[in-house]
Design a protein around this motif. Structure first.
Motif, PDB file in Angstrom:
ATOM      1  N   ASN A  73      -2.987-110.578 -47.492  1.00 24.14           N
ATOM      2  CA  ASN A  73      -2.695-110.165 -45.997  1.00 24.14           C
ATOM      3  C   ASN A  73      -1.861-108.759 -45.814  1.00 24.14           C
ATOM      4  N   VAL A  74      -0.938-108.693 -46.864  1.00 23.85           N
ATOM      5  CA  VAL A  74      -0.078-107.328 -46.957  1.00 23.85           C
ATOM      6  C   VAL A  74      -1.387-106.284 -47.259  1.00 23.85           C
TER       7      VAL A  74
ATOM      8  N   HIS B 261      -0.181-111.478 -50.722  1.00 22.95           N
ATOM      9  CA  HIS B 261      -0.683-110.425 -50.996  1.00 22.95           C
ATOM     10  C   HIS B 261      -1.766-109.727 -50.394  1.00 22.95           C
TER      11      HIS B 261
ATOM     12  N   GLN C  46      -3.530-105.395 -44.143  1.00 21.45           N
ATOM     13  CA  GLN C  46      -2.919-104.580 -42.905  1.00 21.45           C
ATOM     14  C   GLN C  46      -2.684-103.211 -43.704  1.00 21.45           C
ATOM     15  N   GLU C  47      -2.379-103.047 -44.900  1.00 26.87           N
ATOM     16  CA  GLU C  47      -2.317-101.537 -45.470  1.00 26.87           C
ATOM     17  C   GLU C  47      -3.872-100.752 -44.938  1.00 26.87           C
TER      18      GLU C  47
END
Length: 111
Positions: free
Chosen positions: A37-38, A35, A41-42
């Motif tokens: 890492n995601v 989560h 990116q966001e």
């Protein structure tokens, strides 16, 4: 995606960290890392779009002052508003990221 993060954070809030086995702690840590890492990116996507919109807004605003065009001014204001919305989204994501980091620190202390 926002709902998924809210559900995951709610799940982490409900956990009783003291009774989790090593395997369960490892699984939770991997979930938190995924989560994070995601979310990184966001946040990067928000920063890139925010920067591009601010640059476009600045260029249009300078063109407005040179050519005295009201259309350029209108677009500059529109890009500025959209950039502000992306800035708001970034700060909301930052708060979620801080909560994820606090749970990651909690797991690191338990190992």
């Amino acid at each position: 995606m926002e709902k998924r993060f809210r559900d995951f954070l709610r799940h982490l809030d409900k956990l009783d960290w003291d009774v989790l086995s090593d395997e369960e702690l490892r699984e939770e840590r991997e979930g938190i890392e995924l989560h994070i890492n995601v979310m990184n990116q966001e946040m990067l996507k928000c920063v890139v779009i925010f920067s591009a919109l601010l640059i476009c807004s600045s260029i249009l605003l300078s063109a407005c002052f040179i050519s005295k065009s009201q259309l350029c001014f209108l677009f500059a204001v529109a890009f500025g508003v959209v950039a502000a919305l992306f800035g708001k989204e970034y700060f909301k994501n930052r708060d979620t990221m801080n909560r994820l980091y606090s749970f990651a620190d909690k797991i690191a202390q338990l190992f």
